[in-house]
Design a protein around this motif. Structure first.
Motif, PDB file in Angstrom:
ATOM      1  N   LEU A  98       1.334   5.117  -2.608  1.00 53.08           N
ATOM      2  CA  LEU A  98       0.910   6.385  -2.024  1.00 53.08           C
ATOM      3  C   LEU A  98       1.469   7.555  -2.833  1.00 53.08           C
ATOM      4  O   LEU A  98       2.580   7.479  -3.366  1.00 53.08           O
ATOM      5  N   PRO A  99       0.733   8.653  -2.926  1.00 52.02           N
ATOM      6  CA  PRO A  99       1.240   9.796  -3.704  1.00 52.02           C
ATOM      7  C   PRO A  99       2.537  10.371  -3.157  1.00 52.02           C
ATOM      8  O   PRO A  99       3.370  10.866  -3.920  1.00 52.02           O
ATOM      9  N   GLU A 100       2.747  10.275  -1.834  1.00 56.08           N
ATOM     10  CA  GLU A 100       3.969  10.833  -1.249  1.00 56.08           C
ATOM     11  C   GLU A 100       5.189   9.940  -1.449  1.00 56.08           C
ATOM     12  O   GLU A 100       6.326  10.415  -1.364  1.00 56.08           O
ATOM     13  N   TYR A 101       4.968   8.657  -1.697  1.00 58.83           N
ATOM     14  CA  TYR A 101       6.081   7.703  -1.720  1.00 58.83           C
ATOM     15  C   TYR A 101       6.594   7.561  -3.151  1.00 58.83           C
ATOM     16  O   TYR A 101       6.041   6.832  -3.973  1.00 58.83           O
ATOM     17  N   VAL A 135      -0.499   5.208   6.525  1.00 57.87           N
ATOM     18  CA  VAL A 135      -0.165   3.815   6.222  1.00 57.87           C
ATOM     19  C   VAL A 135       1.217   3.467   6.770  1.00 57.87           C
ATOM     20  O   VAL A 135       1.426   2.378   7.323  1.00 57.87           O
ATOM     21  N   THR A 136       2.176   4.380   6.629  1.00 55.12           N
ATOM     22  CA  THR A 136       3.516   4.112   7.147  1.00 55.12           C
ATOM     23  C   THR A 136       3.501   3.957   8.658  1.00 55.12           C
ATOM     24  O   THR A 136       4.233   3.132   9.222  1.00 55.12           O
ATOM     25  N   GLN A 193       0.826  -1.212   0.000  1.00 50.95           N
ATOM     26  CA  GLN A 193       0.000   0.000   0.000  1.00 50.95           C
ATOM     27  C   GLN A 193       0.861   1.264   0.000  1.00 50.95           C
ATOM     28  O   GLN A 193       0.548   2.255  -0.665  1.00 50.95           O
ATOM     29  N   ILE A 194       1.967   1.226   0.755  1.00 52.52           N
ATOM     30  CA  ILE A 194       2.876   2.372   0.797  1.00 52.52           C
ATOM     31  C   ILE A 194       3.418   2.689  -0.589  1.00 52.52           C
ATOM     32  O   ILE A 194       3.536   3.861  -0.982  1.00 52.52           O
ATOM     33  N   THR A 195       3.752   1.660  -1.361  1.00 54.86           N
ATOM     34  CA  THR A 195       4.420   1.888  -2.644  1.00 54.86           C
ATOM     35  C   THR A 195       3.567   2.646  -3.648  1.00 54.86           C
ATOM     36  O   THR A 195       4.106   3.186  -4.628  1.00 54.86           O
ATOM     37  N   ASP A 240       3.188   9.719   5.562  1.00 54.05           N
ATOM     38  CA  ASP A 240       2.100   9.954   4.626  1.00 54.05           C
ATOM     39  C   ASP A 240       0.827  10.381   5.337  1.00 54.05           C
ATOM     40  O   ASP A 240       0.575  10.010   6.495  1.00 54.05           O
ATOM     41  N   ALA A 247      -2.203   9.528   4.886  1.00 57.60           N
ATOM     42  CA  ALA A 247      -3.165   8.459   5.175  1.00 57.60           C
ATOM     43  C   ALA A 247      -2.763   7.616   6.379  1.00 57.60           C
ATOM     44  O   ALA A 247      -3.556   6.797   6.852  1.00 57.60           O
TER      45      ALA A 247
END
Length: 323
Positions: free
Chosen positions: A56-59, A214-215, A52-54, A210, A212
């Protein structure tokens, strides 16, 4: 098995992997400051959270590296010997390796990962999609020496180490890994490796904090895993995620911070936490091209080619092992 794990298994009947987990947790939480190894993020739940992290818009790392592998795929294919064996260190999801398998004429693929069940499932999927490719999975800790399958002994070797995983090692550990990979692959081998680059600190901060959350869930999941697999009694709500950039050491640091005083019991061992006390769970070093070139050279590799995206956020390198 280390000393802690050996002692613990006298009371708790664990398999070898869980015993190693137990020994590392007890040993690292006994240190000052406390630590946990990032390799224990990746149980089933942690692996799903990382996927899910991969996206994300920030990642930025995953999508940026994929972009390099796609746009430079023909250049990478041009320097890889036909019929070579591709050895992936820490094989995970197959998205990136498929880009190489589609462009290059490999004679065999050797995914190496500590999780045997996951590894075999991924190998079966690749055999179905690449029926002419010989796939020889190896269940092993890729950070330690391991034997390559006898079936590929006569083939040229190409290592593959994508992602920003090299940055999770301390610099001396990164050098030790590169030296170990060189010994495993042999003289004249090549390696395709991903390396995250230094960049604006705000970009780095956002990538590991992030919006959201998630991290944060990914980081906290290691405590959930300790509770489930080792009978710990962490109050998960009593810890919070924190990631900061250490400018002097060129690295992101991930921590779990105790929000209140807490006493935790794990396999008969007690651990006390003060309010504000940290468990350091991961470092992610960021390299300049010059510093990575120097690291590779001192580890027995030369950099044959380097590719970056237009914004120089991420890099992919083709290395050649020296004699």
């Amino acid at each position: 098995m280390n000393v802690h794990a050996a002692a613990l298994t006298q009371v708790h009947r664990f398999d070898e992997a869980t015993s190693a987990f137990a020994g590392d947790v007890i040993g690292n939480l006994s240190r000052h400051p406390k630590r946990l190894s990032p390799k224990y993020f990746y149980d089933a739940a942690g692996s799903e959270l990382f996927e899910q992290i991969t996206v994300l818009p920030e990642y930025y790392p995953t999508r940026t590296e994929l972009g390099i592998l796609r746009s430079r795929g023909d250049e990478i294919a041009a320097i890889i010997p036909k019929g070579a064996a591709l050895v992936e260190f820490g094989a995970g999801a197959t998205t990136k390796v498929r880009l190489l398998l589609e462009r290059c004429e490999f004679g065999a693929y050797v995914p190496v990962d500590i999780s045997g069940d996951f590894l075999n499932a991924q190998a079966d999927a690749l055999r179905s999609d690449f029926p002419d490719l010989a796939v020889y999975p190896v269940a092993a800790d890729f950070t330690a020496p391991f034997a390559l399958p006898a079936e590929i002994s006569g083939l040229p070797k190409v290592g593959f180490f994508p992602g920003s995983t090299l940055g999770n090692f301390e610099p001396h550990e990164a050098s030790a890994f590169l030296r170990s990979a060189r010994e495993i692959l042999g003289q004249g081998a090549q390696m395709i490796i991903g390396v995250d680059l230094e960049k604006n600190e705000r970009v780095l901060y956002d990538a590991y904090n992030d919006a959201a959350g998630v991290t944060a869930r990914f980081n906290l999941n290691v405590l959930v895993r300790i509770n489930r697999e080792l009978g710990g009694n962490f109050d998960i709500s009593g810890f919070m995620h924190r990631s900061t950039y250490n400018r002097e050491r060129h690295r992101i640091e991930m921590h779990l911070i105790a929000k209140k005083a807490q006493s935790v019991r794990i396999l008969g061992q007690n651990f006390s936490f003060r309010p504000g006390e940290s468990i350091h769970t991961e470092s992610s070093y960021k390299y300049s091209l010059e510093r990575f070139t120097a690291l590779a050279r001192q580890s027995g590799w030369s950099v044959r080619e380097s590719w970056t995206d237009a914004e120089r956020m991420f890099s992919v390198h083709a290395l050649v092992a020296g004699g």
